[in-house]
Design a protein around this motif. Structure first.
Motif, PDB file in Angstrom:
ATOM      1  N   ARG A   1       9.030  -6.251  -3.467  1.00  9.76           N
ATOM      2  CA  ARG A   1       9.489  -5.526  -4.656  1.00  9.76           C
ATOM      3  C   ARG A   1       8.443  -4.540  -5.139  1.00  9.76           C
ATOM      4  NH1 ARG A   1      11.766 -10.594  -5.132  1.00  9.76           N
ATOM      5  NH2 ARG A   1      10.087 -11.457  -6.389  1.00  9.76           N
ATOM      6  N   LEU A   2       7.164  -4.918  -5.056  1.00 10.91           N
ATOM      7  CA  LEU A   2       6.091  -4.016  -5.454  1.00 10.91           C
ATOM      8  C   LEU A   2       6.113  -2.757  -4.593  1.00 10.91           C
ATOM      9  CD1 LEU A   2       3.547  -3.175  -6.949  1.00 10.91           C
ATOM     10  CD2 LEU A   2       2.240  -4.671  -5.425  1.00 10.91           C
ATOM     11  N   ARG A   3       6.202  -2.935  -3.289  1.00  8.96           N
ATOM     12  CA  ARG A   3       6.241  -1.768  -2.394  1.00  8.96           C
ATOM     13  C   ARG A   3       7.456  -0.889  -2.699  1.00  8.96           C
ATOM     14  NH1 ARG A   3       5.198  -3.461   3.108  1.00  8.96           N
ATOM     15  NH2 ARG A   3       3.073  -2.853   2.636  1.00  8.96           N
ATOM     16  N   ARG A   4       8.624  -1.503  -2.903  1.00  9.92           N
ATOM     17  CA  ARG A   4       9.833  -0.731  -3.186  1.00  9.92           C
ATOM     18  C   ARG A   4       9.671   0.079  -4.478  1.00  9.92           C
ATOM     19  NH1 ARG A   4      13.626  -4.440  -4.514  1.00  9.92           N
ATOM     20  NH2 ARG A   4      13.478  -3.842  -6.667  1.00  9.92           N
ATOM     21  N   LEU A   5       9.145  -0.549  -5.523  1.00  2.40           N
ATOM     22  CA  LEU A   5       8.949   0.157  -6.790  1.00  2.40           C
ATOM     23  C   LEU A   5       7.933   1.291  -6.651  1.00  2.40           C
ATOM     24  CD1 LEU A   5       8.974  -2.886  -9.220  1.00  2.40           C
ATOM     25  CD2 LEU A   5      10.653  -1.018  -9.163  1.00  2.40           C
ATOM     26  N   ARG A   6       6.863   1.033  -5.905  1.00  9.92           N
ATOM     27  CA  ARG A   6       5.857   2.082  -5.694  1.00  9.92           C
ATOM     28  C   ARG A   6       6.447   3.263  -4.942  1.00  9.92           C
ATOM     29  NH1 ARG A   6       2.932   3.405  -1.511  1.00  9.92           N
ATOM     30  NH2 ARG A   6       3.207   1.455  -0.373  1.00  9.92           N
ATOM     31  N   GLU A   7       7.216   2.979  -3.905  1.00 10.74           N
ATOM     32  CA  GLU A   7       7.837   4.049  -3.121  1.00 10.74           C
ATOM     33  C   GLU A   7       8.886   4.794  -3.940  1.00 10.74           C
ATOM     34  OE1 GLU A   7       9.065   1.960   0.418  1.00 10.74           O
ATOM     35  OE2 GLU A   7       7.068   2.154   1.318  1.00 10.74           O
ATOM     36  N   GLN A   8       9.642   4.078  -4.776  1.00 11.34           N
ATOM     37  CA  GLN A   8      10.612   4.742  -5.648  1.00 11.34           C
ATOM     38  C   GLN A   8       9.919   5.689  -6.613  1.00 11.34           C
ATOM     39  OE1 GLN A   8      12.682   1.481  -7.485  1.00 11.34           O
ATOM     40  NE2 GLN A   8      14.248   1.409  -5.898  1.00 11.34           N
ATOM     41  N   ALA A   9       8.730   5.311  -7.059  1.00  6.79           N
ATOM     42  CA  ALA A   9       7.963   6.151  -7.971  1.00  6.79           C
ATOM     43  C   ALA A   9       7.360   7.346  -7.237  1.00  6.79           C
ATOM     44  CB  ALA A   9       6.864   5.344  -8.644  1.00  6.79           C
ATOM     45  N   GLY A  10       7.357   7.281  -5.910  1.00  7.63           N
ATOM     46  CA  GLY A  10       6.829   8.385  -5.107  1.00  7.63           C
ATOM     47  C   GLY A  10       5.315   8.506  -5.174  1.00  7.63           C
ATOM     48  N   ILE A  11       4.632   7.360  -5.306  1.00  7.39           N
ATOM     49  CA  ILE A  11       3.175   7.412  -5.359  1.00  7.39           C
ATOM     50  C   ILE A  11       2.573   6.598  -4.227  1.00  7.39           C
ATOM     51  CG2 ILE A  11       3.052   7.867  -7.842  1.00  7.39           C
ATOM     52  CD1 ILE A  11       2.412   4.984  -8.316  1.00  7.39           C
ATOM     53  N   SER A  12       1.394   7.005  -3.840  1.00  8.87           N
ATOM     54  CA  SER A  12       0.697   6.316  -2.744  1.00  8.87           C
ATOM     55  C   SER A  12       0.046   5.039  -3.245  1.00  8.87           C
ATOM     56  CB  SER A  12      -0.389   7.238  -2.169  1.00  8.87           C
ATOM     57  OG  SER A  12      -1.423   7.424  -3.131  1.00  8.87           O
ATOM     58  N   LEU A  13      -0.333   4.221  -2.303  1.00  7.12           N
ATOM     59  CA  LEU A  13      -1.053   2.991  -2.622  1.00  7.12           C
ATOM     60  C   LEU A  13      -2.348   3.326  -3.355  1.00  7.12           C
ATOM     61  CD1 LEU A  13      -0.699  -0.087  -1.954  1.00  7.12           C
ATOM     62  CD2 LEU A  13      -2.300   0.299  -0.100  1.00  7.12           C
ATOM     63  N   SER A  14      -3.044   4.344  -2.898  1.00  8.53           N
ATOM     64  CA  SER A  14      -4.308   4.754  -3.533  1.00  8.53           C
ATOM     65  C   SER A  14      -4.087   5.194  -4.972  1.00  8.53           C
ATOM     66  CB  SER A  14      -4.955   5.895  -2.750  1.00  8.53           C
ATOM     67  OG  SER A  14      -5.315   5.464  -1.468  1.00  8.53           O
ATOM     68  N   GLU A  15      -3.035   5.950  -5.202  1.00  9.13           N
ATOM     69  CA  GLU A  15      -2.749   6.444  -6.546  1.00  9.13           C
ATOM     70  C   GLU A  15      -2.383   5.293  -7.481  1.00  9.13           C
ATOM     71  OE1 GLU A  15      -2.232   8.878  -9.869  1.00  9.13           O
ATOM     72  OE2 GLU A  15      -3.393   9.112  -8.036  1.00  9.13           O
ATOM     73  N   LEU A  16      -1.572   4.352  -7.020  1.00  6.43           N
ATOM     74  CA  LEU A  16      -1.222   3.209  -7.852  1.00  6.43           C
ATOM     75  C   LEU A  16      -2.466   2.376  -8.156  1.00  6.43           C
ATOM     76  CD1 LEU A  16       0.778   1.488  -9.393  1.00  6.43           C
ATOM     77  CD2 LEU A  16       1.344   0.333  -7.238  1.00  6.43           C
TER      78      LEU A  16
ATOM     79  N   THR B   1       2.451  -3.251 -13.086  1.00  3.52           N
ATOM     80  CA  THR B   1       3.757  -2.915 -13.667  1.00  3.52           C
ATOM     81  C   THR B   1       3.607  -1.892 -14.789  1.00  3.52           C
ATOM     82  OG1 THR B   1       3.718  -4.903 -15.067  1.00  3.52           O
ATOM     83  CG2 THR B   1       4.916  -5.044 -12.975  1.00  3.52           C
ATOM     84  N   ALA B   2       2.523  -1.974 -15.558  1.00  2.45           N
ATOM     85  CA  ALA B   2       2.282  -0.965 -16.600  1.00  2.45           C
ATOM     86  C   ALA B   2       2.081   0.404 -15.974  1.00  2.45           C
ATOM     87  CB  ALA B   2       1.068  -1.358 -17.445  1.00  2.45           C
ATOM     88  N   ALA B   3       1.340   0.462 -14.877  1.00  2.00           N
ATOM     89  CA  ALA B   3       1.105   1.731 -14.193  1.00  2.00           C
ATOM     90  C   ALA B   3       2.400   2.309 -13.614  1.00  2.00           C
ATOM     91  CB  ALA B   3       0.068   1.550 -13.087  1.00  2.00           C
ATOM     92  N   LEU B   4       3.321   1.438 -13.221  1.00  2.00           N
ATOM     93  CA  LEU B   4       4.611   1.883 -12.685  1.00  2.00           C
ATOM     94  C   LEU B   4       5.630   2.160 -13.795  1.00  2.00           C
ATOM     95  CD1 LEU B   4       4.984  -0.565  -9.668  1.00  2.00           C
ATOM     96  CD2 LEU B   4       4.678   1.924  -9.546  1.00  2.00           C
ATOM     97  N   GLY B   5       5.335   1.690 -15.001  1.00  2.11           N
ATOM     98  CA  GLY B   5       6.254   1.897 -16.108  1.00  2.11           C
ATOM     99  C   GLY B   5       7.487   1.013 -16.060  1.00  2.11           C
ATOM    100  N   VAL B   6       7.323  -0.186 -15.498  1.00  2.71           N
ATOM    101  CA  VAL B   6       8.427  -1.140 -15.410  1.00  2.71           C
ATOM    102  C   VAL B   6       7.977  -2.467 -16.027  1.00  2.71           C
ATOM    103  CG1 VAL B   6       9.382  -0.077 -13.315  1.00  2.71           C
ATOM    104  CG2 VAL B   6       7.790  -1.983 -13.101  1.00  2.71           C
TER     105      VAL B   6
ATOM    106  N   SER C   1      13.672  12.343 -13.495  1.00  2.64           N
ATOM    107  CA  SER C   1      14.202  13.605 -12.988  1.00  2.64           C
ATOM    108  C   SER C   1      14.838  13.478 -11.605  1.00  2.64           C
ATOM    109  CB  SER C   1      13.102  14.669 -12.945  1.00  2.64           C
ATOM    110  OG  SER C   1      12.076  14.251 -12.060  1.00  2.64           O
ATOM    111  N   ARG C   2      14.451  12.432 -10.851  1.00  5.35           N
ATOM    112  CA  ARG C   2      15.037  12.266  -9.517  1.00  5.35           C
ATOM    113  C   ARG C   2      15.546  10.849  -9.292  1.00  5.35           C
ATOM    114  NH1 ARG C   2      11.753   9.815  -5.884  1.00  5.35           N
ATOM    115  NH2 ARG C   2       9.579   9.614  -6.413  1.00  5.35           N
ATOM    116  N   ARG C   3      15.810  10.143 -10.390  1.00  8.73           N
ATOM    117  CA  ARG C   3      16.227   8.744 -10.310  1.00  8.73           C
ATOM    118  C   ARG C   3      17.665   8.624  -9.819  1.00  8.73           C
ATOM    119  NH1 ARG C   3      14.677   4.886 -15.095  1.00  8.73           N
ATOM    120  NH2 ARG C   3      12.692   5.452 -14.215  1.00  8.73           N
ATOM    121  N   ARG C   4      17.859   7.716  -8.897  1.00 11.48           N
ATOM    122  CA  ARG C   4      19.194   7.332  -8.442  1.00 11.48           C
ATOM    123  C   ARG C   4      19.477   5.949  -8.976  1.00 11.48           C
ATOM    124  NH1 ARG C   4      18.487   7.820  -2.138  1.00 11.48           N
ATOM    125  NH2 ARG C   4      17.136   6.155  -2.767  1.00 11.48           N
TER     126      ARG C   4
END
Length: 103
Positions: free
Chosen positions: A22-37, A67-72, A91-94
């Protein structure tokens, strides 16, 4: 306990490995890299990688930071993915239900 026996144990309790998925999915949905997160959450990149791969146990403090960094909410990681939360920018949420269940 020997180090060999300790390394043979799974890192997470049975059934808990879904947190990393779930962490990986949320990070990828946010469009950010592992380093950025890792930077945003003030958590080590190796720690995040281990969480995503199921080789490290997360602390509650780490889960809150990520989760705070992801805003969830933290339940987005702990509730088995049944919360409907998405970390994609608005802006690009599905629809999460469509993108995660394939409906």
């Amino acid at each position: 306990m020997s180090s060999r026996a300790a390394s043979a144990r799974p890192a997470l309790e049975p059934g808990a490995e879904g947190v990393g998925v779930r962490l990986r999915r949320l990070r990828e949905q946010a469009g950010i890299s592992l380093s950025e997160l890792a930077r945003r959450a003030n958590v080590g990149k190796a720690t995040l990688s281990g969480l995503e791969n199921g080789t490290r146990n997360p602390t509650l403090e780490t889960l809150w930071s990520v989760t705070a960094a992801l805003g969830v909410p933290i339940t987005a990681l702990l509730a088995g993915g049944q919360t409907g939360w998405c970390a994609a920018p608005r802006s690009r949420r599905r629809c999460c239900r469509c993108s995660t269940t394939g409906r």
